[in-house]
Scaffold this motif. Structure first.
Motif, short mmCIF file in Angstrom:
data_model
loop_
_atom_site.label_atom_id
_atom_site.label_comp_id
_atom_site.label_asym_id
_atom_site.label_seq_id
_atom_site.Cartn_x
_atom_site.Cartn_y
_atom_site.Cartn_z
N GLY A 50 4.02 -2.57 -6.87
CA GLY A 50 3.19 -1.38 -6.94
C GLY A 50 2.79 -0.88 -5.58
O GLY A 50 3.13 -1.48 -4.55
N THR A 51 2.03 0.22 -5.58
CA THR A 51 1.63 0.88 -4.34
C THR A 51 0.13 1.13 -4.34
O THR A 51 -0.44 1.53 -5.36
CB THR A 51 2.36 2.24 -4.21
OG1 THR A 51 3.77 2.01 -4.25
CG2 THR A 51 2.01 2.93 -2.91
N VAL A 52 -0.49 0.90 -3.19
CA VAL A 52 -1.90 1.25 -2.97
C VAL A 52 -1.91 2.42 -2.00
O VAL A 52 -1.32 2.34 -0.91
CB VAL A 52 -2.71 0.06 -2.41
CG1 VAL A 52 -4.12 0.49 -2.04
CG2 VAL A 52 -2.73 -1.09 -3.41
N THR A 53 -2.57 3.51 -2.39
CA THR A 53 -2.70 4.69 -1.53
C THR A 53 -4.17 4.99 -1.29
O THR A 53 -5.03 4.59 -2.08
CB THR A 53 -2.02 5.93 -2.15
OG1 THR A 53 -2.58 6.16 -3.44
CG2 THR A 53 -0.51 5.73 -2.25
N SER A 54 -4.44 5.70 -0.19
CA SER A 54 -5.82 6.03 0.16
C SER A 54 -6.04 7.54 0.14
O SER A 54 -5.12 8.32 0.30
CB SER A 54 -6.16 5.49 1.55
OG SER A 54 -5.43 6.19 2.55
N PHE A 76 -9.29 4.40 -3.02
CA PHE A 76 -7.94 3.87 -3.22
C PHE A 76 -7.48 4.05 -4.65
O PHE A 76 -8.28 4.01 -5.58
CB PHE A 76 -7.90 2.37 -2.87
CG PHE A 76 -8.31 2.09 -1.47
CD1 PHE A 76 -7.39 2.19 -0.44
CD2 PHE A 76 -9.61 1.76 -1.18
CE1 PHE A 76 -7.78 1.96 0.87
CE2 PHE A 76 -10.00 1.52 0.12
CZ PHE A 76 -9.09 1.62 1.14
N THR A 77 -6.16 4.19 -4.79
CA THR A 77 -5.52 4.22 -6.09
C THR A 77 -4.41 3.18 -6.08
O THR A 77 -3.63 3.11 -5.12
CB THR A 77 -4.91 5.62 -6.37
OG1 THR A 77 -5.95 6.59 -6.28
CG2 THR A 77 -4.27 5.68 -7.74
N ALA A 78 -4.35 2.38 -7.14
CA ALA A 78 -3.28 1.39 -7.30
C ALA A 78 -2.34 1.89 -8.40
O ALA A 78 -2.78 2.14 -9.52
CB ALA A 78 -3.85 0.04 -7.68
#
Length: 134
Positions: free
Chosen positions: A48-52, A92-94
């Protein structure tokens, strides 16, 4: 007469110094202090990806089956560390990859940037139930 000239030169020097200081202050804005923020993705074997928000962090990890004969992914890819202005609040969004789920959302979330080290962490697990944590 000489006394008046000395006073005039002193007054002129003080006024010139004050004007110069004011001009420098108006031309040279104060630089904002920045600090590093890192996203750490724990080894849950999912992807998965963590974005800010604001943008800067876009950190991805690839799913891995520890019982398969393939080697594990080396490290997360993308921007896992970024500089933000001190005082900025970063959320943050995971987002899990297909076949994975978010086992632990980014924590802490949000982060208010302070001088020094700032972080968040998340964990992704594979949907088949194989996971290194709860």
């Amino acid at each position: 007469m000489r006394t008046n000239r000395r006073r005039a030169w002193r007054a002129t020097g003080v006024v010139t110094a004050l004007a110069t200081a004011a001009a420098i202050a108006s031309v040279a804005p104060a630089q904002a202090q920045t600090a590093q923020l890192s996203a750490w993705i724990s080894d849950g074997w999912g992807g998965g990806t963590v974005t800010s928000q604001p943008a800067g962090i876009n950190c991805h990890t690839t799913a891995w089956d520890p019982y398969a004969s393939t080697e594990p992914p080396l490290n997360p890819t993308g921007a896992c560390t970024a500089a933000f202005e001190v005082g900025t609040t970063v959320t943050f969004t995971a987002t899990p990859d297909e076949g994975s789920y978010t086992n632990f959302d980014p924590t802490p979330n949000p982060v208010t940037i302070r001088a020094g080290y700032n972080f968040t962490w998340a964990m992704f697990c594979p949907s088949d139930g194989l996971c290194s944590a709860g």
